[in-house]
Structures are given as C-alpha cells and as structure tokens.
Design a protein around this motif. Structure first.
Motif, PDB file in Angstrom:
ATOM      1  N   LEU A 232      41.319  44.332  46.691  1.00 20.32           N
ATOM      2  CA  LEU A 232      40.926  45.163  47.838  1.00 20.32           C
ATOM      3  C   LEU A 232      39.433  45.084  48.106  1.00 20.32           C
ATOM      4  CD1 LEU A 232      41.846  47.556  49.798  1.00 20.32           C
ATOM      5  CD2 LEU A 232      40.908  49.055  48.029  1.00 20.32           C
ATOM      6  N   ARG A 233      39.107  44.895  49.364  1.00 17.14           N
ATOM      7  CA  ARG A 233      37.722  45.065  49.789  1.00 17.14           C
ATOM      8  C   ARG A 233      37.633  46.488  50.316  1.00 17.14           C
ATOM      9  NH1 ARG A 233      33.408  41.510  52.423  1.00 17.14           N
ATOM     10  NH2 ARG A 233      32.000  43.103  53.199  1.00 17.14           N
ATOM     11  N   HIS A 234      36.998  47.361  49.557  1.00 13.04           N
ATOM     12  CA  HIS A 234      36.918  48.776  49.922  1.00 13.04           C
ATOM     13  C   HIS A 234      36.105  48.928  51.211  1.00 13.04           C
ATOM     14  CE1 HIS A 234      36.084  53.055  49.591  1.00 13.04           C
ATOM     15  NE2 HIS A 234      36.982  53.126  48.616  1.00 13.04           N
ATOM     16  N   PRO A 235      36.508  49.816  52.129  1.00 14.38           N
ATOM     17  CA  PRO A 235      35.753  49.966  53.380  1.00 14.38           C
ATOM     18  C   PRO A 235      34.281  50.366  53.185  1.00 14.38           C
ATOM     19  CG  PRO A 235      37.639  51.497  53.289  1.00 14.38           C
ATOM     20  CD  PRO A 235      37.739  50.607  52.107  1.00 14.38           C
ATOM     21  N   ARG A 236      33.942  50.924  52.041  1.00 19.88           N
ATOM     22  CA  ARG A 236      32.538  51.301  51.797  1.00 19.88           C
ATOM     23  C   ARG A 236      31.674  50.113  51.371  1.00 19.88           C
ATOM     24  NH1 ARG A 236      29.192  55.306  52.263  1.00 19.88           N
ATOM     25  NH2 ARG A 236      29.076  56.161  50.146  1.00 19.88           N
TER      26      ARG A 236
ATOM     27  N   VAL B  50      34.444  44.293  38.929  1.00 18.97           N
ATOM     28  CA  VAL B  50      35.017  43.034  38.440  1.00 18.97           C
ATOM     29  C   VAL B  50      35.370  42.041  39.538  1.00 18.97           C
ATOM     30  CG1 VAL B  50      35.923  43.943  36.270  1.00 18.97           C
ATOM     31  CG2 VAL B  50      37.360  43.990  38.290  1.00 18.97           C
ATOM     32  N   ALA B  51      35.126  40.787  39.228  1.00 21.48           N
ATOM     33  CA  ALA B  51      35.596  39.612  39.998  1.00 21.48           C
ATOM     34  C   ALA B  51      35.070  39.601  41.436  1.00 21.48           C
ATOM     35  CB  ALA B  51      37.114  39.509  39.959  1.00 21.48           C
ATOM     36  N   CYS B  52      35.749  40.296  42.356  1.00 25.36           N
ATOM     37  CA  CYS B  52      35.266  40.392  43.738  1.00 25.36           C
ATOM     38  C   CYS B  52      35.621  41.781  44.252  1.00 25.36           C
ATOM     39  CB  CYS B  52      35.860  39.295  44.615  1.00 25.36           C
ATOM     40  SG  CYS B  52      37.656  39.237  44.639  1.00 25.36           S
ATOM     41  N   ALA B  53      35.448  42.768  43.384  1.00 23.93           N
ATOM     42  CA  ALA B  53      35.721  44.143  43.789  1.00 23.93           C
ATOM     43  C   ALA B  53      34.580  45.031  43.311  1.00 23.93           C
ATOM     44  CB  ALA B  53      37.040  44.632  43.191  1.00 23.93           C
ATOM     45  N   VAL B  54      34.426  46.160  43.984  1.00 27.18           N
ATOM     46  CA  VAL B  54      33.461  47.169  43.543  1.00 27.18           C
ATOM     47  C   VAL B  54      34.279  48.402  43.194  1.00 27.18           C
ATOM     48  CG1 VAL B  54      31.463  48.568  44.244  1.00 27.18           C
ATOM     49  CG2 VAL B  54      31.658  46.206  45.041  1.00 27.18           C
TER      50      VAL B  54
ATOM     51  N   THR C 161      42.030  47.004  42.769  1.00 24.75           N
ATOM     52  CA  THR C 161      40.660  46.512  42.539  1.00 24.75           C
ATOM     53  C   THR C 161      40.464  45.969  41.122  1.00 24.75           C
ATOM     54  OG1 THR C 161      39.872  48.667  41.768  1.00 24.75           O
ATOM     55  CG2 THR C 161      39.651  48.205  44.140  1.00 24.75           C
ATOM     56  N   LEU C 162      41.347  46.326  40.202  1.00 22.81           N
ATOM     57  CA  LEU C 162      41.200  46.007  38.772  1.00 22.81           C
ATOM     58  C   LEU C 162      39.949  46.643  38.160  1.00 22.81           C
ATOM     59  CD1 LEU C 162      42.459  42.309  38.481  1.00 22.81           C
ATOM     60  CD2 LEU C 162      43.774  44.444  38.573  1.00 22.81           C
ATOM     61  N   CYS C 163      39.354  47.601  38.861  1.00 24.25           N
ATOM     62  CA  CYS C 163      38.245  48.383  38.302  1.00 24.25           C
ATOM     63  C   CYS C 163      38.798  49.707  37.761  1.00 24.25           C
ATOM     64  CB  CYS C 163      37.204  48.679  39.373  1.00 24.25           C
ATOM     65  SG  CYS C 163      36.404  47.203  40.043  1.00 24.25           S
ATOM     66  N   MET C 164      38.021  50.341  36.887  1.00 22.73           N
ATOM     67  CA  MET C 164      38.468  51.575  36.251  1.00 22.73           C
ATOM     68  C   MET C 164      38.920  52.595  37.294  1.00 22.73           C
ATOM     69  SD  MET C 164      36.402  54.332  33.881  1.00 22.73           S
ATOM     70  CE  MET C 164      35.462  53.195  32.918  1.00 22.73           C
ATOM     71  N   SER C 165      40.041  53.260  37.018  1.00 20.04           N
ATOM     72  CA  SER C 165      40.533  54.310  37.902  1.00 20.04           C
ATOM     73  C   SER C 165      39.694  55.567  37.693  1.00 20.04           C
ATOM     74  CB  SER C 165      42.005  54.590  37.583  1.00 20.04           C
ATOM     75  OG  SER C 165      42.336  55.914  37.958  1.00 20.04           O
ATOM     76  N   ALA C 166      39.099  56.064  38.780  1.00 20.40           N
ATOM     77  CA  ALA C 166      38.267  57.265  38.658  1.00 20.40           C
ATOM     78  C   ALA C 166      39.127  58.487  38.323  1.00 20.40           C
ATOM     79  CB  ALA C 166      37.489  57.492  39.950  1.00 20.40           C
TER      80      ALA C 166
ATOM     81  N   ARG D 243      46.396  38.743  43.313  1.00 25.87           N
ATOM     82  CA  ARG D 243      47.636  39.115  42.638  1.00 25.87           C
ATOM     83  C   ARG D 243      48.777  38.324  43.281  1.00 25.87           C
ATOM     84  NH1 ARG D 243      49.149  43.386  39.577  1.00 25.87           N
ATOM     85  NH2 ARG D 243      47.264  44.542  40.057  1.00 25.87           N
ATOM     86  N   LEU D 244      49.634  37.748  42.458  1.00 27.00           N
ATOM     87  CA  LEU D 244      50.764  36.978  42.984  1.00 27.00           C
ATOM     88  C   LEU D 244      52.004  37.844  42.986  1.00 27.00           C
ATOM     89  CD1 LEU D 244      50.271  33.716  40.908  1.00 27.00           C
ATOM     90  CD2 LEU D 244      49.530  34.141  43.265  1.00 27.00           C
TER      91      LEU D 244
END
Ligand SMILES: *Cc1c(COP(=O)(O)O)cnc(C)c1O
Length: 429
Positions: A304-308, A152-156, A128-133, A320-321
């Motif tokens: 990743l599009r999280h299921p929530r 960020v970008a297209c992730a929650v 997700t490139l978001c902070m790891s909880a 990501r390439l």
C-alpha cells in the motif's frame, strides 16, 4: 499462443529479457576524487589527528541532518550500531521491553538484545508489512522503554498512529529508516517523527558506502549522548585543536564504544547523498508505473502507498501474490520462474522473527538468563500470523531494477503475466 513461444524460461523457453540491469552501488568521478582526497589526507578516521581540514564524517553529518531539516546527526559504522547507540541514548537497558515488528531484518531485534533488553515482537499490517499500530498499542506495558518502528521495502509505517501512540504513552519512538532514506510523510522526511531516526548505509540500501549508518535527532541531549556512545565516551571538542592533535574531547558521561564511521565511508556518503533525491524520483516514477501495470494484470498486489505519503522510497518493490491466480504454485516456484524470465533474483520476505534462523537470543554468550529472562527472550512465545503469511506470499525486487525506464517496467510486468498464464507448468519444477 501456446507451446514453445510461451514456455517459461525456467523450463527452457525464451526469457522475456536478456539485457543487463542497472548496476548497484553507483560511483562516479566525484566519488573517486573524494576517496583519493581521503587517501592522501593522513586522516582516515574521526579519532585520527586534526589535519586542518574539516572531517568528512562531520561534513556528512551536517549534510544528512540538513537533508532531514533536523539539527543533529551522528554517523556510525553500520545500521546495527546506529540502532545500538540510539537505544542506549534513550536509556534502554537490561530487562526493558522494546516493541519490534515481527517481520524485519534481524538486526532490529538483535540490537535490542545487545543492550540487554527484550524485543516484544508485534505483528505487521498485511498491506504495508510495517508494524501494526493497533497491535503495538496492545503490547505496551509498564516496562516498554521504546517503540522501534521500521519502514520496510516500499512502504511507510502509519506515522500518524505511531506518533499518537508515543504521545499518549510517553514511550519514545525510534524510526528505523534503513529501507526508506528520503521518504516523505505528511510533508516531513521519515526519521524525524520519533526521538531518533536510524539508517543503514549497507551495500544494498538506496544510500550506501558499503558499510555505514547514521542516527538523527532534534534533541541536543540525545545528540550529546550518541556522540559519546559511538566514540568511547568522546565527543567533538568545542574548539578546533591545533593541527596534529585529536579533535575529540573526553566527556565520559556514559559508557561508549567505538562505532565510528571511517573517512572513506563518510566521503562516499557525502558524495552519494547529492544523488539521492534524483535517484529516488526515478525509482518512484518507475515504481508507480510498475504498480499500475501489475494492478491491471491482477493477482499481484504491491504494498500500500498510504495517502499521507508524499514521496515514496523504493528500496525493494514488494508485492503480494494471490497464489490461486498462479495455479496454486508456491511462492518459491514463482520467484525462480520470474528470476529466469528477467535475469535478476527476486527475494522472499524473511521468516517472521519468532521463527528466524538468524534471531537466536537464547544462543548468545551475552544473554543473562537471570530473572526469567530465558522465557521473556524466547521468540517462540509471540504469535505473528500476518508476518508468516507475508513469508509465504510476498516477493521483493531490488531497487536497481527501478533505475531504468518505462520499457523495463513493462518487461517486469510481462514476466509476471507470463508466469501467471503459464503457472500450470510450474508444477513440473
Ligand atoms: C539493513 C538494515 C539494518 C541493518 O543495517 P546494517 O548496516 O547491516 O547493520 C537494520 N534495519 C533494517 C530495517 C535494515 O534494512
């Protein structure tokens, strides 16, 4: 099909696309009408004199709060000032620690140092490139005064994990939604999960007036403080003043500064907010189509599009390439080749904040180096391997490209396919 027909545009071949992309930012006759109304009103800002008309700043604040189904909103001059006002309202100050993701716009960290506190850079999740909880939990200390999570970008970011972390530790959660206006997690809009949600309305964002920002909250005490923090200690007076008098009262319960949003900016935001859901829906529909095409192609993995997630905001379509699938080329070569095929620039994920050219807390005249602060503020003490890898492997495409149609998504996917197929020739760049 080899040779000329497939030669990469960057090496002189025919580009996949030559038509223009949708423009951004957008405005229409309604936007123009509201701007003219402000121009002729003799009331260009909050701290101007009451004209008998309701402030656009206040109308936007009410509309933006209602949009989030939350009671309060304080508009600010930009996203950085929204962050500053939010941190100060939470009482974050000298020497306190704030958890900040290791990969995000530099303002997230510099706003923390601006209030005298120490950003603790926490690495992000690869998908997700978001902070790891999980890493955030490890980074909590007795000095932690806030957790600044950024979508960020297209992730929650994993808001279930972050609300649990805030609940378990009692540390307030601050959500930076500057890249996620309107996204919905588990039935609720982002920005309403923490104590305060902050937004930037800078030019490139999905809701914009050029330069603007806002902070939303459900807490009346934080609302009162944030009003004062953004207007030199003043807040809206409880009663409407006579025409020609100031609409603010001197509260002075905390040292404020001027971070106010002008009436021109507020009018644009009020107008554009009406289009946000419809534009977000179009971007999401196209973004999901592009996601499927790229997954089919292989070697290109969208965030990743999280299921929530019930509604996703595509601020940037980020992938990501697998650089092996691109002949071992580096991400910069792929970025340039894609840009030449499509006539629009992709951007890289920024440098990790432990090595970012614009994050220099030790090079600020504001910095107080007493009490070991030089060591504590030194960004190089943090280890951010996932953020560093994102810099080497990820590319982002601005959301204006998603304000188009299915065929346009097929062209974007075709450009990835062509660059992948012809990647051997990238070595010649
Ligand atoms: C754009 C942005 C900001 C900064 O906002 P400004 O309005 O430019 O001050 C802060 N955080 C994030 C995540 C952003 O994308």
């Amino acid at each position: 099909m080899s040779g000329r027909r497939d030669r990469l545009a960057i090496l002189g071949g025919k580009p996949i696309r030559q038509r223009a992309w949708p423009g951004w930012p957008r405005a229409d006759a309604d936007t123009e009408r509201l701007l003219l109304e402000v121009l002729r009103s003799e009331r260009w800002t909050l701290s101007g004199m009451y004209s008998g008309e309701k402030l656009f700043e206040r109308r936007f604040a009410e509309a933006f709060a209602a949009y989030h189904e939350t009671p309060f909103c304080v508009p600010t001059s930009n996203g950085s000032s929204a962050l500053t006002v939010a941190l100060e309202a939470l009482g974050v100050g000298y020497g306190d620690e704030v958890l900040v993701p290791g990969s995000t716009w530099v303002a997230c960290a510099s706003a923390v140092t601006r209030v005298g506190a120490v950003p603790i850079l926490v690495d992000v999740e690869a998908d997700t490139l978001c902070m790891s909880a999980a890493l955030a939990r490890q980074a909590i200390s007795p000095r932690t005064a806030a957790i600044l999570v950024v979508h960020v970008a297209c992730a929650v970011a994993d808001l279930d994990a972050f609300t649990a972390l805030a609940g378990d530790t009692g540390v307030p959660l601050l959500e930076d939604c500057s890249q996620a206006h309107g996204a919905v997690w588990g039935g609720r809009r982002v920005g309403t999960f923490g104590s305060i949600g902050v937004f930037s309305m800078q030019n490139e964002k999905v809701l914009t007036c050029g330069e603007g920002g806002a902070a939303i909250t459900g807490d009346p005490g934080l609302y009162d403080l944030m009003q004062q923090l953004r207007s030199d200690g003043r807040r809206y007076a409880k009663t409407t003043p006579p025409v020609g008098e100031i609409e603010l009262e001197k509260a002075g319960l905390i040292q404020g500064y001027n971070h106010g949003l002008s009436e021109f900016h507020a009018a644009i935001l009020l107008d554009r907010l009406e289009h946000l859901d419809e534009e977000n829906r179009l971007r999401e529909e196209n973004g999901e189509h592009l996601r499927r095409l790229l997954v089919e192609l292989g070697g290109v993995t969208p965030l990743l599009r999280h299921p929530r997630v019930d509604a996703l905001t595509y601020y940037q379509f980020c992938v990501r390439l697998d650089l092996e699938a691109f002949g071992g080329a580096d991400v910069e070569a792929v970025r340039q080749a894609l840009g030449a095929e499509l006539g629009i620039s992709f951007t890289r994920v920024g440098e990790p904040l432990n090595n970012h050219p614009l994050y220099n807390p030790l090079r600020s005249p504001r910095t107080n180096f007493d009490g070991g602060m030089a060591e504590r503020l030194d960004p190089r003490r943090f280890d951010l391997p996932v953020a560093a890898r994102a810099r080497r492997e990820c590319l982002k495409l601005h959301h204006r490209t998603l304000l188009s149609g299915k065929k346009d998504m097929e062209e974007i996917a075709a450009a990835f396919a062509k660059v992948k197929r012809e990647s051997a020739s990238l070595a010649r760049l």
